[in-house]
Scaffold this motif. Sequence first.
Motif, PDB file in Angstrom:
ATOM      1  N   ASP B  55     -18.761 -43.603  -9.325  1.00 16.06           N
ATOM      2  CA  ASP B  55     -20.200 -43.742  -9.072  1.00 16.06           C
ATOM      3  C   ASP B  55     -20.961 -43.320 -10.318  1.00 16.06           C
ATOM      4  OD1 ASP B  55     -20.501 -44.713  -6.419  1.00 16.06           O
ATOM      5  OD2 ASP B  55     -19.795 -42.787  -5.648  1.00 16.06           O
ATOM      6  N   THR B  56     -21.980 -44.071 -10.638  1.00 13.22           N
ATOM      7  CA  THR B  56     -22.769 -43.783 -11.842  1.00 13.22           C
ATOM      8  C   THR B  56     -24.206 -43.450 -11.465  1.00 13.22           C
ATOM      9  OG1 THR B  56     -23.626 -46.014 -12.148  1.00 13.22           O
ATOM     10  CG2 THR B  56     -21.441 -45.546 -13.072  1.00 13.22           C
ATOM     11  N   PRO B  57     -24.936 -42.842 -12.392  1.00 15.18           N
ATOM     12  CA  PRO B  57     -26.389 -42.750 -12.187  1.00 15.18           C
ATOM     13  C   PRO B  57     -27.032 -44.121 -12.336  1.00 15.18           C
ATOM     14  CG  PRO B  57     -25.751 -41.866 -14.336  1.00 15.18           C
ATOM     15  CD  PRO B  57     -24.485 -42.225 -13.634  1.00 15.18           C
ATOM     16  N   ILE B  58     -28.326 -44.212 -12.059  1.00 10.34           N
ATOM     17  CA  ILE B  58     -29.057 -45.468 -12.261  1.00 10.34           C
ATOM     18  C   ILE B  58     -29.283 -45.607 -13.759  1.00 10.34           C
ATOM     19  CG2 ILE B  58     -31.161 -46.779 -11.759  1.00 10.34           C
ATOM     20  CD1 ILE B  58     -31.359 -45.240  -9.137  1.00 10.34           C
ATOM     21  N   SER B  59     -28.292 -46.136 -14.424  1.00  9.84           N
ATOM     22  CA  SER B  59     -28.270 -46.224 -15.889  1.00  9.84           C
ATOM     23  C   SER B  59     -27.524 -47.491 -16.273  1.00  9.84           C
ATOM     24  CB  SER B  59     -27.555 -45.002 -16.490  1.00  9.84           C
ATOM     25  OG  SER B  59     -28.207 -43.800 -16.183  1.00  9.84           O
ATOM     26  N   GLU B  60     -28.185 -48.623 -16.113  1.00 13.76           N
ATOM     27  CA  GLU B  60     -27.474 -49.890 -16.321  1.00 13.76           C
ATOM     28  C   GLU B  60     -26.940 -50.051 -17.746  1.00 13.76           C
ATOM     29  OE1 GLU B  60     -30.253 -49.797 -14.469  1.00 13.76           O
ATOM     30  OE2 GLU B  60     -29.578 -50.543 -12.521  1.00 13.76           O
ATOM     31  N   GLN B  61     -27.689 -49.527 -18.728  1.00  8.05           N
ATOM     32  CA  GLN B  61     -27.184 -49.631 -20.100  1.00  8.05           C
ATOM     33  C   GLN B  61     -25.907 -48.809 -20.250  1.00  8.05           C
ATOM     34  OE1 GLN B  61     -30.299 -49.675 -23.341  1.00  8.05           O
ATOM     35  NE2 GLN B  61     -31.524 -48.899 -21.665  1.00  8.05           N
ATOM     36  N   ALA B  62     -25.920 -47.621 -19.696  1.00  5.45           N
ATOM     37  CA  ALA B  62     -24.733 -46.767 -19.794  1.00  5.45           C
ATOM     38  C   ALA B  62     -23.550 -47.393 -19.048  1.00  5.45           C
ATOM     39  CB  ALA B  62     -25.038 -45.374 -19.252  1.00  5.45           C
ATOM     40  N   ILE B  63     -23.823 -48.033 -17.927  1.00  9.28           N
ATOM     41  CA  ILE B  63     -22.746 -48.671 -17.161  1.00  9.28           C
ATOM     42  C   ILE B  63     -22.074 -49.751 -18.013  1.00  9.28           C
ATOM     43  CG2 ILE B  63     -22.256 -50.212 -15.211  1.00  9.28           C
ATOM     44  CD1 ILE B  63     -24.550 -48.712 -13.703  1.00  9.28           C
ATOM     45  N   LEU B  64     -22.882 -50.615 -18.596  1.00  6.84           N
ATOM     46  CA  LEU B  64     -22.288 -51.723 -19.357  1.00  6.84           C
ATOM     47  C   LEU B  64     -21.723 -51.252 -20.695  1.00  6.84           C
ATOM     48  CD1 LEU B  64     -24.596 -54.762 -18.611  1.00  6.84           C
ATOM     49  CD2 LEU B  64     -22.569 -53.928 -17.406  1.00  6.84           C
ATOM     50  N   GLY B  65     -22.375 -50.268 -21.320  1.00 12.28           N
ATOM     51  CA  GLY B  65     -21.830 -49.718 -22.557  1.00 12.28           C
ATOM     52  C   GLY B  65     -20.483 -49.057 -22.303  1.00 12.28           C
ATOM     53  N   ALA B  66     -20.405 -48.307 -21.212  1.00 17.65           N
ATOM     54  CA  ALA B  66     -19.140 -47.647 -20.880  1.00 17.65           C
ATOM     55  C   ALA B  66     -18.052 -48.686 -20.614  1.00 17.65           C
ATOM     56  CB  ALA B  66     -19.321 -46.728 -19.672  1.00 17.65           C
ATOM     57  N   ALA B  67     -18.428 -49.758 -19.929  1.00 13.95           N
ATOM     58  CA  ALA B  67     -17.440 -50.819 -19.670  1.00 13.95           C
ATOM     59  C   ALA B  67     -16.984 -51.444 -20.983  1.00 13.95           C
ATOM     60  CB  ALA B  67     -18.051 -51.879 -18.755  1.00 13.95           C
ATOM     61  N   MET B  68     -17.920 -51.670 -21.891  1.00 18.93           N
ATOM     62  CA  MET B  68     -17.581 -52.295 -23.168  1.00 18.93           C
ATOM     63  C   MET B  68     -16.664 -51.390 -23.993  1.00 18.93           C
ATOM     64  SD  MET B  68     -20.152 -53.530 -26.189  1.00 18.93           S
ATOM     65  CE  MET B  68     -19.511 -54.020 -27.801  1.00 18.93           C
ATOM     66  N   GLY B  69     -17.039 -50.131 -24.106  1.00 18.11           N
ATOM     67  CA  GLY B  69     -16.226 -49.195 -24.891  1.00 18.11           C
ATOM     68  C   GLY B  69     -14.854 -49.006 -24.295  1.00 18.11           C
ATOM     69  N   ALA B  70     -14.779 -49.013 -22.965  1.00 15.37           N
ATOM     70  CA  ALA B  70     -13.479 -48.873 -22.308  1.00 15.37           C
ATOM     71  C   ALA B  70     -12.628 -50.119 -22.540  1.00 15.37           C
ATOM     72  CB  ALA B  70     -13.680 -48.621 -20.815  1.00 15.37           C
ATOM     73  N   ALA B  71     -13.278 -51.285 -22.497  1.00 15.07           N
ATOM     74  CA  ALA B  71     -12.529 -52.539 -22.676  1.00 15.07           C
ATOM     75  C   ALA B  71     -11.965 -52.639 -24.094  1.00 15.07           C
ATOM     76  CB  ALA B  71     -13.429 -53.741 -22.379  1.00 15.07           C
ATOM     77  N   MET B  72     -12.714 -52.148 -25.082  1.00 12.25           N
ATOM     78  CA  MET B  72     -12.231 -52.288 -26.458  1.00 12.25           C
ATOM     79  C   MET B  72     -11.195 -51.232 -26.808  1.00 12.25           C
ATOM     80  SD  MET B  72     -15.841 -51.271 -28.254  1.00 12.25           S
ATOM     81  CE  MET B  72     -15.485 -51.724 -29.938  1.00 12.25           C
ATOM     82  N   THR B  73     -10.921 -50.324 -25.870  1.00 12.95           N
ATOM     83  CA  THR B  73      -9.915 -49.290 -26.121  1.00 12.95           C
ATOM     84  C   THR B  73      -8.809 -49.303 -25.069  1.00 12.95           C
ATOM     85  OG1 THR B  73     -11.339 -47.696 -24.972  1.00 12.95           O
ATOM     86  CG2 THR B  73     -11.485 -47.766 -27.373  1.00 12.95           C
ATOM     87  N   GLY B  74      -8.587 -50.447 -24.444  1.00 16.71           N
ATOM     88  CA  GLY B  74      -7.375 -50.598 -23.648  1.00 16.71           C
ATOM     89  C   GLY B  74      -7.514 -50.650 -22.150  1.00 16.71           C
ATOM     90  N   LEU B  75      -8.719 -50.450 -21.615  1.00 19.70           N
ATOM     91  CA  LEU B  75      -8.860 -50.558 -20.162  1.00 19.70           C
ATOM     92  C   LEU B  75      -9.392 -51.949 -19.790  1.00 19.70           C
ATOM     93  CD1 LEU B  75     -10.333 -47.059 -19.169  1.00 19.70           C
ATOM     94  CD2 LEU B  75      -7.943 -47.771 -19.376  1.00 19.70           C
ATOM     95  N   ARG B  76      -9.351 -52.232 -18.493  1.00 19.76           N
ATOM     96  CA  ARG B  76      -9.920 -53.494 -17.988  1.00 19.76           C
ATOM     97  C   ARG B  76     -10.959 -53.146 -16.934  1.00 19.76           C
ATOM     98  NH1 ARG B  76      -7.540 -58.483 -19.002  1.00 19.76           N
ATOM     99  NH2 ARG B  76      -5.819 -58.293 -20.471  1.00 19.76           N
ATOM    100  N   PRO B  77     -12.165 -52.792 -17.419  1.00 20.26           N
ATOM    101  CA  PRO B  77     -13.176 -52.327 -16.479  1.00 20.26           C
ATOM    102  C   PRO B  77     -13.833 -53.450 -15.681  1.00 20.26           C
ATOM    103  CG  PRO B  77     -13.857 -51.985 -18.759  1.00 20.26           C
ATOM    104  CD  PRO B  77     -12.569 -52.698 -18.814  1.00 20.26           C
TER     105      PRO B  77
END
Lengths: 353, 325
Positions: B55-77
Amino acid sequence: MTSTLDEPAAPAGPPGIDPATLHRPEGSVDVPIQLALFRQMVRMRKFETRAYDLFMENLVKGTSHLSLGQEAIAAAFGEAMEEGDYTFATYRGHAHTLARGSSMTGVMGELLGRSCGVLSGKGGSMHLTDVQRGVMGSYAIVGAHLTIALGAAWSAQYKGERRVAVAFFGDGTTNIGAFHESLNLAAVWKLPVVFVCENNMYMEYTPIGAVTAVANPAADRASAYGLDSILVDGNDADAMYLTAREALDRARNGGGPSLIEARTYRSSGHSRADPGTYRPDAEVAAWKAYDPIVLYRSRLVARGVREADLDAIEETADGDVETATVNAKASPAPGADVLMRDVWADGGSSWRN
Amino acid sequence: MAQLTYRDAVARAITQEMEHDPNVVFLGEDVGGAGGVFKATVGLLERFGPERVRDTPISEQAILGAAMGAAMTGLRPIAEIMFADFFAVCWDLVANQIAKSSYMTAGQVSFPLVIRSGNGGGLRFGAQHSQSVENWAMAVPGLKVVAPSNPTDVIGLFAAAVRDPDPVMFFEHKGLYSSKGEVPDGEIVDTLGSAKVLRPGGDATIVALAAMVPRAVAAAATLAERGIDAGVIDVRSLVPLDTQTILREVSATGRLFTVEENPRLCGWGAELVSIVAEECFNYLDGPPLRITTPHIPLPSADALEDMAIPSIERIVTTIERAMQS
């Protein structure tokens, strides 16, 4: 010479800043690391000075943002970070990329838009990336990469890796929403991430103090996210290095994020197009006298390092910059084969059958 | 085979992919403890735990940024943006960062991530919670764009999206969440970029997406009773776009009608009409015709919203009139 090996000559301190407010990290920096820091800063300075000359020759097109005068911050993190740590830089990212060991030819070639560029000429000055060396990108929309660093840190945390993500950004970034979203989520998830605000006192052309509700745009916001307020002399490579080590260790050991505000000054304008005439002459002069490389050279000499050794570091850097320039100039422009590549992970760009 | 709602298909799809790959993680607002505001992610937190369902806060930029950073380092968010309208507050991450970074870095990084979002109208939520924004995504190079119309496709296309090495915008239609369909048992993995011919037709081809698909199918049934044999294609994936299936069907019938929920200008159907005009003009028996929401924000009142979004009746009368002229 009055200073001893244990007590290097104390700098007067950054102009206009109450020294009592500055973070004084514990410990001292050994000479081999100091030499490495000096080498890093000299390479950055000479590289960017050459890059500026190449703009004037119109060999670098578009725009470019130099961090002349701010080198101590990127150098300190370059030395303090470990292999496998992640760097997230801004459009002002030449120094941060070189700090992780990227090839000067690759970076210079990218600035010139040549085939030998680290991005084959597809990114340019503002998007330097070298994943093999942990440089996960340079981002040109203010604030975005703080959120992306969250994800790299989350990934390390999820996989149980002892990696840290470091995001560098300017003072102007502290007023955009992504900054606040990132600090909050990093704190709530206790992510291994270090946020480094390089406060050079100007958001583009406007004094940061004129558009910010607090005096220290990053440090004064830290408490809102339950973080320590850390204001450090960003032109003191030793203080920066020790502060970087503290924050990296904390993150690596599960202690969560840090927010560091490093006070510094850019010697040049915001970008290629900006002569920086909006800044008072006295302020420019005061900071010029507080140049991180000049300061550091004096400190090393005072500590007993031979001038000849420092000269040799400078000469080697001169040679490296010259080689990179020759290589980049000789490299051909990227061909049409590159244009349509790499939209997708399979290397292609097709959107239909 | 089991009857499943579109809503439950979402949870089953995420479950299938999280079981398939331990690197799949899921984040968004209210997706865990609350099971999603549309109840499409119920049970996932209990099943996979708070490390994988966050669960995240109401932070859409952080949600997508976190997904992007995770994807470029080996996860499949998998990231959820609750309402597709909210893309407006985090479009930098979508359009500037996620979409472009593979290209800008000459392929040094890739982004195996899925952004799911509740898209579309019909629920009387007003102009800021009802938009169909798939054409925003379609306009940005570097994004794959998928919008399923039924529970089986939700699972199969979602699995394909998660396993794809590129960023996929996965538009779930809010108006379809309670719709039901027969869904096969076991793992379902479909293919991106494949349109589906739902009904072959001899006289005309109707091409539709998401919630417009069941309306197009119903319209075709009515048209058949009136002597017009209209086929229906579910586009399913706007990028990659299966132009071959569409060109083949339109070449055979000689007439193209698109049914789009998006406002008129630059809707996906405009691109399709342009492709058809360029590549099978000589097979056409009449002008291609777009049936869309007018170029207005969506109103809230049910009477007004029903007038705005293409209805079965509007599809039938538009096609009938065009075929008779």
